[in-house]
Design a protein around this motif. Structure first.
Motif, mmCIF file in Angstrom:
data_model
loop_
_atom_site.group_PDB
_atom_site.id
_atom_site.type_symbol
_atom_site.label_atom_id
_atom_site.label_comp_id
_atom_site.label_asym_id
_atom_site.label_seq_id
_atom_site.Cartn_x
_atom_site.Cartn_y
_atom_site.Cartn_z
ATOM 1 N N GLY A 94 0.782 -1.242 0.000
ATOM 2 C CA GLY A 94 0.000 0.000 0.000
ATOM 3 C C GLY A 94 0.806 1.280 0.000
ATOM 4 O O GLY A 94 0.240 2.365 0.135
ATOM 5 N N THR A 95 2.115 1.204 -0.195
ATOM 6 C CA THR A 95 2.927 2.428 -0.122
ATOM 7 C C THR A 95 3.027 3.149 -1.461
ATOM 8 O O THR A 95 3.658 4.202 -1.552
ATOM 9 N N PHE A 96 2.438 2.562 -2.507
ATOM 10 C CA PHE A 96 2.426 3.222 -3.821
ATOM 11 C C PHE A 96 0.984 3.603 -4.170
ATOM 12 O O PHE A 96 0.044 2.968 -3.694
ATOM 13 N N PRO A 97 0.808 4.621 -5.037
ATOM 14 C CA PRO A 97 -0.552 5.032 -5.414
ATOM 15 C C PRO A 97 -1.344 3.842 -5.970
ATOM 16 O O PRO A 97 -0.783 2.985 -6.662
ATOM 17 N N ILE A 98 -2.636 3.812 -5.649
ATOM 18 C CA ILE A 98 -3.451 2.641 -5.974
ATOM 19 C C ILE A 98 -4.448 2.986 -7.080
ATOM 20 O O ILE A 98 -5.483 3.604 -6.827
ATOM 21 N N ASP A 99 -4.095 2.596 -8.301
ATOM 22 C CA ASP A 99 -4.975 2.843 -9.441
ATOM 23 C C ASP A 99 -5.136 1.513 -10.180
ATOM 24 O O ASP A 99 -4.488 1.272 -11.186
ATOM 25 N N LEU A 100 -6.014 0.663 -9.624
ATOM 26 C CA LEU A 100 -6.142 -0.697 -10.144
ATOM 27 C C LEU A 100 -7.609 -1.140 -10.097
ATOM 28 O O LEU A 100 -7.961 -2.115 -9.444
ATOM 29 N N PRO A 101 -8.470 -0.376 -10.802
ATOM 30 C CA PRO A 101 -9.896 -0.683 -10.707
ATOM 31 C C PRO A 101 -10.261 -2.036 -11.311
ATOM 32 O O PRO A 101 -11.307 -2.589 -11.001
ATOM 33 N N GLU A 102 -9.366 -2.575 -12.179
ATOM 34 C CA GLU A 102 -9.676 -3.861 -12.837
ATOM 35 C C GLU A 102 -9.518 -5.056 -11.893
ATOM 36 O O GLU A 102 -10.029 -6.139 -12.173
ATOM 37 N N ALA A 103 -8.782 -4.875 -10.792
ATOM 38 C CA ALA A 103 -8.584 -5.999 -9.865
ATOM 39 C C ALA A 103 -9.870 -6.257 -9.089
ATOM 40 O O ALA A 103 -10.595 -5.315 -8.745
ATOM 41 N N ASP A 104 -10.160 -7.525 -8.831
ATOM 42 C CA ASP A 104 -11.345 -7.823 -8.022
ATOM 43 C C ASP A 104 -11.110 -7.390 -6.585
ATOM 44 O O ASP A 104 -11.952 -6.752 -5.980
ATOM 45 N N LEU A 105 -9.954 -7.755 -6.054
ATOM 46 C CA LEU A 105 -9.599 -7.314 -4.710
ATOM 47 C C LEU A 105 -8.134 -6.907 -4.661
ATOM 48 O O LEU A 105 -7.283 -7.567 -5.269
ATOM 49 N N ASN A 159 7.867 3.485 8.978
ATOM 50 C CA ASN A 159 6.951 4.622 9.077
ATOM 51 C C ASN A 159 6.087 4.756 7.808
ATOM 52 O O ASN A 159 6.349 5.621 6.971
ATOM 53 N N THR A 160 5.072 3.907 7.690
ATOM 54 C CA THR A 160 4.304 3.850 6.438
ATOM 55 C C THR A 160 2.788 4.035 6.629
ATOM 56 O O THR A 160 2.058 4.183 5.649
ATOM 57 N N TYR A 161 2.328 4.021 7.865
ATOM 58 C CA TYR A 161 0.882 4.020 8.124
ATOM 59 C C TYR A 161 0.164 5.198 7.461
ATOM 60 O O TYR A 161 -0.833 5.022 6.752
ATOM 61 N N ASP A 162 0.699 6.399 7.658
ATOM 62 C CA ASP A 162 0.012 7.587 7.130
ATOM 63 C C ASP A 162 0.029 7.604 5.593
ATOM 64 O O ASP A 162 -0.965 7.974 4.961
ATOM 65 N N THR A 163 1.157 7.185 5.002
ATOM 66 C CA THR A 163 1.236 7.122 3.528
ATOM 67 C C THR A 163 0.176 6.158 3.001
ATOM 68 O O THR A 163 -0.518 6.447 2.010
ATOM 69 N N ILE A 164 0.053 5.016 3.656
ATOM 70 C CA ILE A 164 -0.903 3.999 3.198
ATOM 71 C C ILE A 164 -2.335 4.537 3.266
ATOM 72 O O ILE A 164 -3.103 4.424 2.297
ATOM 73 N N LEU A 165 -2.675 5.162 4.400
ATOM 74 C CA LEU A 165 -4.057 5.668 4.521
ATOM 75 C C LEU A 165 -4.313 6.780 3.505
ATOM 76 O O LEU A 165 -5.421 6.887 2.958
ATOM 77 N N HIS A 166 -3.283 7.560 3.213
ATOM 78 C CA HIS A 166 -3.424 8.600 2.183
ATOM 79 C C HIS A 166 -3.676 7.930 0.813
ATOM 80 O O HIS A 166 -4.594 8.324 0.083
ATOM 81 N N ASN A 167 -2.873 6.913 0.487
ATOM 82 C CA ASN A 167 -3.049 6.225 -0.804
ATOM 83 C C ASN A 167 -4.440 5.592 -0.916
ATOM 84 O O ASN A 167 -5.044 5.600 -1.990
ATOM 85 N N ILE A 168 -4.933 5.082 0.194
ATOM 86 C CA ILE A 168 -6.276 4.476 0.172
ATOM 87 C C ILE A 168 -7.328 5.551 -0.127
ATOM 88 O O ILE A 168 -8.236 5.357 -0.937
ATOM 89 N N SER A 169 -7.166 6.707 0.506
ATOM 90 C CA SER A 169 -8.169 7.765 0.300
ATOM 91 C C SER A 169 -8.175 8.246 -1.151
ATOM 92 O O SER A 169 -9.188 8.708 -1.657
ATOM 93 N N LYS A 170 -7.030 8.110 -1.830
ATOM 94 C CA LYS A 170 -6.931 8.570 -3.230
ATOM 95 C C LYS A 170 -7.136 7.432 -4.235
ATOM 96 O O LYS A 170 -6.999 7.653 -5.456
ATOM 97 N N ALA A 171 -7.393 6.225 -3.767
ATOM 98 C CA ALA A 171 -7.527 5.073 -4.677
ATOM 99 C C ALA A 171 -8.679 5.299 -5.650
ATOM 100 O O ALA A 171 -9.646 6.007 -5.339
ATOM 101 N N THR A 172 -8.579 4.662 -6.836
ATOM 102 C CA THR A 172 -9.571 4.939 -7.879
ATOM 103 C C THR A 172 -10.734 3.933 -7.880
ATOM 104 O O THR A 172 -11.575 3.977 -8.765
#
Ligand SMILES: C[S@@+](CC[C@H](N)C(=O)[O-])C[C@H]1O[C@@H](n2cnc3c(N)ncnc32)[C@H](O)[C@@H]1O
Ligand code: SF4
Ligand code: SF4
Length: 300
Positions: free
Chosen positions: A110-121, A139-152
């Motif tokens: 989860g530390t990279f931007p999440i743009d993978l709408p084609e995946a089932d999960l 120290n990755t928790y905040d980055t991960i939650l940020h990436n989740i909020s921006k997921a497509t």
């Protein structure tokens, strides 16, 4: 899930149970073991740090498909580090769908931007509250939650490996799964004690306490992508291993169940919930069959 996919899985399940078949349905391609993290509980990162080329990965996907696999996972190392020229993980997911896999999932830290709408999960590892997660994963928790909020897309499922460090965070992660945008559910494993991480394993009593908490959270309406009926078997480590319906392929080598099958004595201490759930399912355990139907139709 599409009706045609459901019918394929139902017919596979019936044949496997009645004829005691050992053919595979679930497969994982390890696209790289390279990783940007060095988590305390993990024994499989950066052993070779090779990112496997596109042609090789595509061939491995085809091999699994030809063997009958229809539920495909892409995993690592860090899966999102995979690329070959212009091709990215997203291209692999799209290609897997075109190849005919019925469910295509990705596991990530989860530390990279999440743009993978084609995946089932997208199984996204979250190992507790900020303090415990960061103790395990840097120290990755905040980055991960940020990436989740921006997921497509809203196809994220938390994936938590419960160990000595984070065993008191199960309720936190369950509630976060319920309350976070783009997150559909949470799925758990117990720590599987590789020789270099034995001290992180849970006792029988600690596993029971965690399962009691997960059950309570499910009753409170938290979305848990696991089967309550498998908990007694997981607590006692009394489920059949390995899972003959599961394959993993890494660098051209196919293993039954997991890469960990090569570690002597590990299967008796296996903490992977999917192993308990699938092996009990294919032994024809009626409670598991009914709960799996309900759970899979809800989350995929
Ligand atoms: C090996 S990682 C690869 C994908 C990605 N890098 C990630 O962290 O999700 C896949 C999952 O295995 C879990 N894991 C690693 N070592 C484990 C162990 N010994 N027992 C149980 N789960 C483990 C991780 O927490 C993660 O959820
Ligand atoms: S991010 Fe995943 S592969 Fe990397 S060290 Fe952590 S658990 Fe292992
Ligand atoms: S049963 Fe054995 S091979 Fe399968 S995941 Fe567990 S430890 Fe690994």
């Amino acid at each position: 899930m599409k009706l045609s996919s459901f019918l394929h899985f139902a017919s596979f399940g019936i044949k496997t149970v009645l004829l005691r078949k050992k053919e595979p349905i679930l497969g994982t391609v390890i696209v790289t073991d390279k990783c940007n993290l060095h988590c305390k509980h993990c024994s499989v990162n950066n052993i070779t740090a090779v990112v496997h080329p596109y042609e090789k990965v595509r061939k491995e996907m085809q091999t699994l498909y030809d063997l009958g696999v229809r539920i495909l996972f892409f995993c690592g190392g860090e899966t999102f580090l995979w690329r070959d020229g212009e091709k990215t993980l997203r291209d692999l997911v799209i290609e897997a769908k075109q190849m005919g896999f019925l469910i295509v999932n990705v596991v990530t830290n989860g530390t990279f931007p999440i743009d993978l709408p084609e995946a089932d999960l997208i199984l996204l590892s979250l190992d507790g509250d900020r303090e415990r997660h960061n103790t395990i994963r840097g120290n990755t928790y905040d980055t991960i939650l940020h990436n989740i909020s921006k997921a497509t897309a809203d196809n994220i499922c938390f994936y938590m490996a419960i160990n000595q460090i984070n065993k008191d965070c199960v309720d936190h992660v369950c509630r976060l799964a319920r309350d976070t945008k783009n997150v559909r559910a949470v799925s758990f494993n117990f720590h599987t004690p590789y020789p270099d991480t034995k001290e992180l394993a849970l006792s029988r009593e600690e596993k029971k306490a965690c399962c009691d908490t997960i059950s309570r959270m499910m009753d409170e309406g938290c979305p848990v992508f696991n089967l309550k009926s498998a908990f007694p078997y997981l607590i006692e480590n009394k489920f059949p291993t390995p899972c003959h319906q599961c394959l993993v392929i890494e660098d051209g080598k196919i293993s039954t169940c997991g890469r960990c099958i090569e570690v002597p004595g590990l299967c008796e201490q296996c903490g992977y919930f999917f192993v308990a759930e699938y092996t009990l399912l294919f032994r024809g355990n009626v409670k598991i069959i009914l709960e799996m139907l309900k759970t899979y139709l809800k989350y995929i």
